[in-house]
Design a protein around this motif. Structure first.
Motif, PDB file in Angstrom:
ATOM      1  N   LYS A 127       0.861  -1.173   0.000  1.00  0.00           N
ATOM      2  CA  LYS A 127       0.000   0.000   0.000  1.00  0.00           C
ATOM      3  C   LYS A 127       0.900   1.226   0.000  1.00  0.00           C
ATOM      4  O   LYS A 127       1.982   1.206   0.594  1.00  0.00           O
ATOM      5  CB  LYS A 127      -0.887   0.023   1.238  1.00  0.00           C
ATOM      6  N   VAL A 128       0.446   2.274  -0.629  1.00  0.00           N
ATOM      7  CA  VAL A 128       1.227   3.510  -0.684  1.00  0.00           C
ATOM      8  C   VAL A 128       0.343   4.668  -0.239  1.00  0.00           C
ATOM      9  O   VAL A 128      -0.766   4.827  -0.728  1.00  0.00           O
ATOM     10  CB  VAL A 128       1.766   3.778  -2.110  1.00  0.00           C
ATOM     11  N   GLN A 129       0.836   5.448   0.721  1.00  0.00           N
ATOM     12  CA  GLN A 129       0.158   6.647   1.180  1.00  0.00           C
ATOM     13  C   GLN A 129       1.058   7.833   0.892  1.00  0.00           C
ATOM     14  O   GLN A 129       2.245   7.821   1.253  1.00  0.00           O
ATOM     15  CB  GLN A 129      -0.135   6.584   2.669  1.00  0.00           C
ATOM     16  N   ILE A 130       0.511   8.839   0.237  1.00  0.00           N
ATOM     17  CA  ILE A 130       1.295  10.016  -0.147  1.00  0.00           C
ATOM     18  C   ILE A 130       0.584  11.254   0.393  1.00  0.00           C
ATOM     19  O   ILE A 130      -0.620  11.426   0.184  1.00  0.00           O
ATOM     20  CB  ILE A 130       1.426  10.109  -1.675  1.00  0.00           C
ATOM     21  N   HIS A 131       1.330  12.100   1.098  1.00  0.00           N
ATOM     22  CA  HIS A 131       0.790  13.380   1.552  1.00  0.00           C
ATOM     23  C   HIS A 131       1.554  14.478   0.833  1.00  0.00           C
ATOM     24  O   HIS A 131       2.783  14.535   0.891  1.00  0.00           O
ATOM     25  CB  HIS A 131       0.911  13.529   3.068  1.00  0.00           C
ATOM     26  N   VAL A 132       0.820  15.322   0.129  1.00  0.00           N
ATOM     27  CA  VAL A 132       1.416  16.389  -0.671  1.00  0.00           C
ATOM     28  C   VAL A 132       1.176  17.720   0.019  1.00  0.00           C
ATOM     29  O   VAL A 132       0.047  18.041   0.403  1.00  0.00           O
ATOM     30  CB  VAL A 132       0.800  16.405  -2.091  1.00  0.00           C
ATOM     31  N   MET A 133       2.246  18.496   0.177  1.00  0.00           N
ATOM     32  CA  MET A 133       2.143  19.785   0.855  1.00  0.00           C
ATOM     33  C   MET A 133       3.171  20.756   0.297  1.00  0.00           C
ATOM     34  O   MET A 133       4.052  20.361  -0.479  1.00  0.00           O
ATOM     35  CB  MET A 133       2.374  19.598   2.358  1.00  0.00           C
ATOM     36  N   GLY A 134       3.079  22.013   0.671  1.00  0.00           N
ATOM     37  CA  GLY A 134       4.055  23.019   0.263  1.00  0.00           C
ATOM     38  C   GLY A 134       4.266  23.056  -1.242  1.00  0.00           C
ATOM     39  O   GLY A 134       3.322  22.991  -2.027  1.00  0.00           O
ATOM     40  N   GLU A 135       5.529  23.160  -1.656  1.00  0.00           N
ATOM     41  CA  GLU A 135       5.860  23.207  -3.079  1.00  0.00           C
ATOM     42  C   GLU A 135       5.488  21.912  -3.796  1.00  0.00           C
ATOM     43  O   GLU A 135       5.355  21.888  -5.011  1.00  0.00           O
ATOM     44  CB  GLU A 135       7.345  23.501  -3.265  1.00  0.00           C
ATOM     45  N   GLY A 136       5.306  20.834  -3.054  1.00  0.00           N
ATOM     46  CA  GLY A 136       4.896  19.573  -3.654  1.00  0.00           C
ATOM     47  C   GLY A 136       3.527  19.656  -4.306  1.00  0.00           C
ATOM     48  O   GLY A 136       3.190  18.851  -5.175  1.00  0.00           O
ATOM     49  N   LEU A 137       2.723  20.649  -3.899  1.00  0.00           N
ATOM     50  CA  LEU A 137       1.401  20.814  -4.490  1.00  0.00           C
ATOM     51  C   LEU A 137       1.470  21.125  -5.981  1.00  0.00           C
ATOM     52  O   LEU A 137       0.502  20.924  -6.705  1.00  0.00           O
ATOM     53  CB  LEU A 137       0.616  21.900  -3.748  1.00  0.00           C
ATOM     54  N   GLU A 138       2.625  21.586  -6.449  1.00  0.00           N
ATOM     55  CA  GLU A 138       2.803  21.822  -7.886  1.00  0.00           C
ATOM     56  C   GLU A 138       2.701  20.513  -8.668  1.00  0.00           C
ATOM     57  O   GLU A 138       2.444  20.521  -9.865  1.00  0.00           O
ATOM     58  CB  GLU A 138       4.135  22.505  -8.152  1.00  0.00           C
ATOM     59  N   CYS A 139       2.890  19.379  -8.002  1.00  0.00           N
ATOM     60  CA  CYS A 139       2.785  18.068  -8.659  1.00  0.00           C
ATOM     61  C   CYS A 139       1.378  17.793  -9.171  1.00  0.00           C
ATOM     62  O   CYS A 139       1.194  16.978 -10.075  1.00  0.00           O
ATOM     63  CB  CYS A 139       3.177  16.949  -7.689  1.00  0.00           C
ATOM     64  N   ILE A 140       0.390  18.458  -8.594  1.00  0.00           N
ATOM     65  CA  ILE A 140      -0.998  18.220  -8.984  1.00  0.00           C
ATOM     66  C   ILE A 140      -1.195  18.474 -10.473  1.00  0.00           C
ATOM     67  O   ILE A 140      -1.978  17.806 -11.127  1.00  0.00           O
ATOM     68  CB  ILE A 140      -1.952  19.099  -8.138  1.00  0.00           C
ATOM     69  N   GLU A 141      -0.450  19.423 -11.005  1.00  0.00           N
ATOM     70  CA  GLU A 141      -0.600  19.783 -12.409  1.00  0.00           C
ATOM     71  C   GLU A 141       0.232  18.895 -13.338  1.00  0.00           C
ATOM     72  O   GLU A 141       0.153  19.036 -14.549  1.00  0.00           O
ATOM     73  CB  GLU A 141      -0.209  21.252 -12.610  1.00  0.00           C
ATOM     74  N   LYS A 142       1.023  17.995 -12.798  1.00  0.00           N
ATOM     75  CA  LYS A 142       1.909  17.174 -13.627  1.00  0.00           C
ATOM     76  C   LYS A 142       1.171  15.982 -14.221  1.00  0.00           C
ATOM     77  O   LYS A 142       0.191  15.498 -13.673  1.00  0.00           O
ATOM     78  CB  LYS A 142       3.105  16.705 -12.824  1.00  0.00           C
ATOM     79  N   ASN A 143       1.707  15.504 -15.350  1.00  0.00           N
ATOM     80  CA  ASN A 143       1.144  14.314 -15.990  1.00  0.00           C
ATOM     81  C   ASN A 143       1.252  13.127 -15.043  1.00  0.00           C
ATOM     82  O   ASN A 143       2.263  12.938 -14.391  1.00  0.00           O
ATOM     83  CB  ASN A 143       1.902  13.993 -17.276  1.00  0.00           C
ATOM     84  N   GLY A 144       0.222  12.341 -14.983  1.00  0.00           N
ATOM     85  CA  GLY A 144       0.253  11.129 -14.180  1.00  0.00           C
ATOM     86  C   GLY A 144      -0.236  11.287 -12.760  1.00  0.00           C
ATOM     87  O   GLY A 144      -0.377  10.304 -12.042  1.00  0.00           O
ATOM     88  N   PHE A 145      -0.518  12.526 -12.310  1.00  0.00           N
ATOM     89  CA  PHE A 145      -0.963  12.704 -10.926  1.00  0.00           C
ATOM     90  C   PHE A 145      -2.297  12.007 -10.691  1.00  0.00           C
ATOM     91  O   PHE A 145      -2.513  11.410  -9.642  1.00  0.00           O
ATOM     92  CB  PHE A 145      -1.058  14.189 -10.563  1.00  0.00           C
TER      93      PHE A 145
END
Length: 105
Positions: A35-53
């Motif tokens: 199982k994989v749990q990922i918490h996105v915060m700060g500058e990591g929120l820019e990943c939301i716009e990336k391909n594959g998110f």
């Protein structure tokens, strides 16, 4: 090669620099039955716009920091995949405590 001794791999993503690595490690862990749990915060929120998110949100439990998301909403039009969960900063501790191993990017 990914080796995870427990059942759940946690990832804290506060940078968008290593998104490809975050994605590839999640896929590899899931392929090994973890199982994989990922918490996105700060500058990591820019990943939301990336391909594959959106795919990442389908294979892993992804939570997004509520406070950081609110701050970005003023700057960008962000659409989260339906499977992503918005979480308060306090909830991050609960997420990470439930993981057998945690990586930070």
């Amino acid at each position: 090669m990914v080796t995870v001794s427990g059942e759940t791999l946690g990832k804290l993503v506060n940078s968008s620099e290593h998104y490809r690595m975050v994605y590839r490690l999640a896929v590899a862990a899931v392929e090994k039955g973890k199982k994989v749990q990922i918490h996105v915060m700060g500058e990591g929120l820019e990943c939301i716009e990336k391909n594959g998110f959106d795919h990442l949100c389908r294979i892993a439990q992804v939570t997004v920091c509520e406070a950081g998301l609110r701050a970005l909403e003023d700057l960008y039009s962000i659409t989260l995949p339906e499977t992503a969960v918005i979480a308060s900063p306090r909830f991050m501790n609960t997420i990470l405590c439930g993981c057998d191993r945690t990586l930070t990017f």
